[in-house]
Design a protein around this motif. Structure first.
Motif, PDB file in Angstrom:
ATOM      1  N   UNK A   1       0.684  -1.381  -0.136  1.00 18.96           N
ATOM      2  CA  UNK A   1      -0.074   0.143   0.123  1.00 18.96           C
ATOM      3  C   UNK A   1       0.844   1.350  -0.020  1.00 18.96           C
ATOM      4  N   UNK A   2       2.048   1.225   0.787  1.00 22.73           N
ATOM      5  CA  UNK A   2       2.985   2.456   0.701  1.00 22.73           C
ATOM      6  C   UNK A   2       3.485   2.806  -0.796  1.00 22.73           C
ATOM      7  N   UNK A   3       3.718   1.666  -1.352  1.00 18.23           N
ATOM      8  CA  UNK A   3       4.511   1.796  -2.527  1.00 18.23           C
ATOM      9  C   UNK A   3       3.348   2.504  -3.521  1.00 18.23           C
ATOM     10  N   UNK A   4       2.151   1.989  -3.527  1.00 19.87           N
ATOM     11  CA  UNK A   4       0.981   2.219  -4.351  1.00 19.87           C
ATOM     12  C   UNK A   4       0.657   3.971  -4.040  1.00 19.87           C
ATOM     13  N   UNK A   5       0.722   4.268  -2.680  1.00 17.63           N
ATOM     14  CA  UNK A   5       0.372   5.558  -2.295  1.00 17.63           C
ATOM     15  C   UNK A   5       1.523   6.680  -2.883  1.00 17.63           C
ATOM     16  N   UNK A   6       2.665   6.209  -2.942  1.00 22.65           N
ATOM     17  CA  UNK A   6       3.865   7.080  -3.216  1.00 22.65           C
ATOM     18  C   UNK A   6       3.853   7.184  -4.769  1.00 22.65           C
ATOM     19  N   UNK A   7       3.654   6.033  -5.461  1.00 21.88           N
ATOM     20  CA  UNK A   7       3.480   6.176  -6.972  1.00 21.88           C
ATOM     21  C   UNK A   7       2.331   7.060  -7.402  1.00 21.88           C
ATOM     22  N   UNK A   8       1.064   6.932  -6.757  1.00 18.55           N
ATOM     23  CA  UNK A   8      -0.070   7.525  -7.222  1.00 18.55           C
ATOM     24  C   UNK A   8      -0.049   9.005  -6.795  1.00 18.55           C
ATOM     25  N   UNK A   9       0.914   9.426  -5.876  1.00 17.14           N
ATOM     26  CA  UNK A   9       0.857  10.837  -5.640  1.00 17.14           C
ATOM     27  C   UNK A   9       2.159  11.520  -6.574  1.00 17.14           C
ATOM     28  N   UNK A  10       2.923  10.782  -7.020  1.00 20.56           N
ATOM     29  CA  UNK A  10       4.003  11.284  -7.877  1.00 20.56           C
ATOM     30  C   UNK A  10       3.480  11.778  -9.265  1.00 20.56           C
ATOM     31  N   UNK A  11       3.764  12.867  -9.741  1.00 17.17           N
ATOM     32  CA  UNK A  11       3.647  13.510 -11.038  1.00 17.17           C
ATOM     33  C   UNK A  11       4.436  12.693 -12.097  1.00 17.17           C
ATOM     34  N   UNK A  12       5.403  12.133 -11.889  1.00 17.97           N
ATOM     35  CA  UNK A  12       6.279  11.356 -12.946  1.00 17.97           C
ATOM     36  C   UNK A  12       6.862  10.150 -12.492  1.00 17.97           C
ATOM     37  N   UNK A  13       7.335   9.470 -13.247  1.00 15.63           N
ATOM     38  CA  UNK A  13       7.966   8.377 -12.899  1.00 15.63           C
ATOM     39  C   UNK A  13       8.969   8.364 -11.747  1.00 15.63           C
ATOM     40  N   UNK A  14       8.940   7.258 -10.791  1.00 13.82           N
ATOM     41  CA  UNK A  14       9.760   7.164  -9.872  1.00 13.82           C
ATOM     42  C   UNK A  14      10.911   6.292  -9.747  1.00 13.82           C
ATOM     43  N   UNK A  15      12.092   6.440  -9.442  1.00 13.91           N
ATOM     44  CA  UNK A  15      13.266   5.378  -9.566  1.00 13.91           C
ATOM     45  C   UNK A  15      13.127   4.540  -8.420  1.00 13.91           C
ATOM     46  N   UNK A  16      13.743   3.406  -8.590  1.00 12.06           N
ATOM     47  CA  UNK A  16      13.761   2.440  -7.305  1.00 12.06           C
ATOM     48  C   UNK A  16      14.459   2.997  -6.432  1.00 12.06           C
ATOM     49  N   UNK A  17      15.627   3.604  -6.629  1.00 10.86           N
ATOM     50  CA  UNK A  17      16.300   4.258  -5.607  1.00 10.86           C
ATOM     51  C   UNK A  17      15.586   5.171  -4.979  1.00 10.86           C
TER      52      UNK A  17
ATOM     53  N   UNK B   1      -9.592  15.361 -12.299  1.00 12.38           N
ATOM     54  CA  UNK B   1     -10.099  14.586 -11.539  1.00 12.38           C
ATOM     55  C   UNK B   1      -8.876  13.621 -11.022  1.00 12.38           C
ATOM     56  N   UNK B   2      -9.033  13.420  -9.765  1.00  6.77           N
ATOM     57  CA  UNK B   2      -7.734  12.686  -9.034  1.00  6.77           C
ATOM     58  C   UNK B   2      -6.673  13.606  -8.628  1.00  6.77           C
ATOM     59  N   UNK B   3      -6.546  14.850  -8.953  1.00 11.35           N
ATOM     60  CA  UNK B   3      -5.724  15.785  -8.637  1.00 11.35           C
ATOM     61  C   UNK B   3      -5.602  16.131  -7.210  1.00 11.35           C
ATOM     62  N   UNK B   4      -4.458  16.044  -6.665  1.00 10.25           N
ATOM     63  CA  UNK B   4      -4.562  16.459  -4.954  1.00 10.25           C
ATOM     64  C   UNK B   4      -4.121  17.999  -4.883  1.00 10.25           C
ATOM     65  N   UNK B   5      -4.444  18.565  -3.938  1.00  8.51           N
ATOM     66  CA  UNK B   5      -3.980  19.804  -3.608  1.00  8.51           C
ATOM     67  C   UNK B   5      -3.768  20.132  -2.219  1.00  8.51           C
ATOM     68  N   UNK B   6      -3.044  20.880  -1.715  1.00  9.29           N
ATOM     69  CA  UNK B   6      -3.109  21.417  -0.273  1.00  9.29           C
ATOM     70  C   UNK B   6      -4.229  22.419  -0.107  1.00  9.29           C
TER      71      UNK B   6
END
Length: 242
Positions: free
Chosen positions: A10-26, A125-130
């Motif tokens: 779930x942590x992996x999915x949450x991080x990737x869904x919050x990112x605006x671009x690809x995220x490296x493994x590192x 739709x799906x965009x998060x904002x402060x």
């Protein structure tokens, strides 16, 4: 019976869904603090199931399968269904971008949108904002008890743009003005060059907002938008109470 801890997945999915671009493994490794073998294993399973897409450069992005639960949520949401024709009518009257947003601590998330003819950015739709930097968020925060707002700010509060409110005292002044006025108004606090007017939907933690380029967002135009917004949110609130 073996019990599997799904928290890392779930942590992996949450991080990737919050990112605006690809995220490296590192980068994922640093952010999540998981053992390398555990993270590789979770990513492999997610890729196999279509939840995550793997790129040749060892970076990852959220996969198309992730659309399924989001689409199911929106289809089942009564507010989204009832708001649909009202959002369309508001967009047609104002010819501006219209958003329905919901509090999703610590921020807000767009759950429905209607775009004007001149807009080329597409659905939000799906965009998060402060919440503290956007008119729609402030419209919602203004209706919450002070202690709940403080708890949300404790989760993160910093200037989003050069125009953003940067201290709590000023923010609470803005929230008091929003309550007294009945609608929120910001200019460039979330997105440079764009202003927003918003009103909360009574009895909910939702709000409807209208975004307008600052070049044509005069104070008189903001008042005109607000009058339309307040009527729409009151109509939606009444429909939800039936």
């Amino acid at each position: 019976m073996r019990v599997t801890d799904d928290s890392p997945t779930l942590d992996v999915l949450e991080r990737l869904s919050a990112a605006t671009d690809r995220v490296t493994f590192e980068s994922l490794l640093r952010q999540l603090g998981l053992p390398e073998g555990v993270l590789r294993g979770r990513l492999r399973k997610l890729v196999d199931r279509g939840w995550v897409v793997a790129e040749p450069d060892d970076s990852y992005a959220i996969g198309v399968v992730a659309l399924r639960p989001g689409s199911a949520y929106l289809l089942a949401d009564r507010t989204v269904r009832l708001a649909a024709p009202l959002l369309t009518q508001l967009r047609d009257r104002l010819d501006e971008a219209v958003r329905l947003v919901r509090l999703d601590p610590p921020g807000i998330v767009c759950i429905a949108s209607r775009e004007p003819a001149q807009d080329t950015a597409g659905s939000a739709v799906g965009r998060r904002m402060p919440a503290y930097a956007s008119a729609s968020g402030k419209a919602i925060l203004a209706e919450l008890p002070r202690e709940r707002v403080v708890a949300l700010l404790d989760l993160g509060f910093e200037a989003h743009t050069s125009e953003s409110v940067a201290d709590r005292a000023t923010l609470f002044e803005e929230l008091a003005e929003t309550r007294a006025r009945g609608w929120a108004y910001e200019r460039g606090q979330f997105q440079p060059g764009v202003g927003c007017v918003a009103a909360a939907v009574p009895g909910t933690t939702d709000a409807i907002s209208v975004g307008v380029p600052l070049a044509r967002l005069t104070d008189d135009h903001a008042v005109e938008i607000a009058a339309n917004l307040v009527r729409t949110t009151e109509e939606l609130g009444e429909a939800l109470r039936r």
